[in-house]
Design an enzyme around this catalytic site. Sequence first.
Site, short mmCIF file in Angstrom:
data_model
loop_
_atom_site.label_atom_id
_atom_site.label_comp_id
_atom_site.label_asym_id
_atom_site.label_seq_id
_atom_site.Cartn_x
_atom_site.Cartn_y
_atom_site.Cartn_z
N HIS A 1 59.64 46.62 20.39
CA HIS A 1 58.75 48.21 20.29
C HIS A 1 57.31 47.94 20.63
CE1 HIS A 1 60.39 47.60 15.68
NE2 HIS A 1 60.55 47.23 15.99
N HIS B 1 66.53 49.79 11.85
CA HIS B 1 66.49 48.28 11.36
C HIS B 1 67.09 48.54 9.98
CE1 HIS B 1 64.14 48.60 14.64
NE2 HIS B 1 62.58 47.20 14.52
N GLU C 1 67.45 42.91 8.33
CA GLU C 1 66.77 41.63 8.94
C GLU C 1 66.01 41.16 7.96
OE1 GLU C 1 62.50 44.03 10.74
OE2 GLU C 1 62.16 42.18 11.22
N ASP D 1 61.92 42.36 19.92
CA ASP D 1 61.48 42.64 19.16
C ASP D 1 59.94 43.20 19.05
OD1 ASP D 1 61.65 43.37 16.64
OD2 ASP D 1 61.68 42.42 15.23
N ASP D 2 59.16 42.25 19.61
CA ASP D 2 58.02 42.07 19.06
C ASP D 2 57.21 40.67 19.86
OD1 ASP D 2 57.04 44.25 17.85
OD2 ASP D 2 57.60 43.07 16.11
N1 HPA Z 1 61.41 44.85 12.10
C1 HPA Z 1 60.50 46.28 10.98
N2 HPA Z 1 60.01 46.87 11.91
C2 HPA Z 1 58.69 46.56 12.92
C3 HPA Z 1 59.41 45.23 13.33
C4 HPA Z 1 60.52 44.45 13.45
O1 HPA Z 1 61.09 43.70 13.63
N3 HPA Z 1 58.34 45.13 15.24
C5 HPA Z 1 57.91 46.66 14.93
N4 HPA Z 1 57.71 47.21 13.32
ZN ZN Z 2 61.97 45.42 15.56
#
Ligand code: HPA
Ligand code: ZN
Length: 349
Positions: A27, A205, A208, A286-287
């Site tokens: 992201h 997604h 998770e 991811d982030d």
């Molecule tokens: N999951 C869901 N939404 C998100 C994530 C994530 O890991 N990172 C940024 N937005």
């Molecule tokens: Zn993500």
Amino acid sequence: MFKVHAIAPHRMPELLQAMPKAELHIHIEGSLEPEMIFALAQRNGVQLPYANVQALRAAYAFSNLQSFLDLYYAGASVLLHEQDFYDMAWAYFERAKSDGIVRAELFFDPQTHTARGVAMGAVMEGLSRACADAHSRLGISADLILCFLRHLSEEDALETLEEALPWREHFIGVGLDSSEVGHPPEKFARAFSRARALGLHVVAHAGEEGPPAYVWRALDVLKVERIDHGVQSIHDAALMQRLVDTQMPLTVCPLSNLKLCVFKQLSDHNLGQMLDAGVRATINSDDPAYFGGYLLENYLQTFAALQLGAPQAYRLAANSLEASFASEDDKHRWMHELKLVFERFAEHD
Ligand code: HPA
Ligand code: ZN
């Protein structure tokens, strides 16, 4: 089949860096480092509820996905102008280059910005200009994937997609992110159907924090081409069989899973089991600004924690390249380069 020779453990970090890789789950707003958040806040006259970079970084202790998202959306509030989006993405591409990334597919969340009054064009043009420069100046192939925020309504997602269509050539697909539990994939059936009709790639997604049922519905209702995360699939044997039979790519993010307490310790992560089962898993960041590491760091820590070796390194890099939405020509070229890297490391061992 390409034969992967054993490589001495002390040379694994160098191999993991050198092998050409794709990052398929990043992201771009999650690459905003605290230093850049403060610099952009100052440039744009935005007030932050943190005294300084250290205080902000100290707040990066998360208990689950939502506790992270609250900070992530607050951090993104400093992004106002086209140049801000460019600067954020460019900083990521420079990191990506040093990590050995040859292909990057960047998620972005337009609703996070348009809801604050930022123009769609500022988001699109800043990010796509950075992607073009990544290609011409760094040799990284890069494209954008527009994500819908699943905590908002499907009407909002549909309106966002229409609003983005003047920039249709600037993004290659749509995704689905934000708060998972309570917002199942089927909530966005029409938005994904519209995206597919427009010829866009579709990913989401799922699994998770949410149950395997969300992965099933992302596949069957949204008809996704990749599952982002998907680690909860391991609790459903029939789903695992489906993932293996269809070679459905999973974009797994180990350090994210650790920081959001999906797994207690990295050594508990199921990536090794997924690979052993024949799932087409990939490693992603991811982030990275929030979770303590960019792509290479994810590889390094995961390989150390799960005691993975050269065969898994080859599989993960090959999976990432093959599961990307790049052209077949590019994929063939990178796969050839990948094999050359493994041969070079084997010879010197
Ligand atoms: N999951 C869901 N939404 C998100 C994530 C994530 O890991 N990172 C940024 N937005
Ligand atoms: Zn993500």
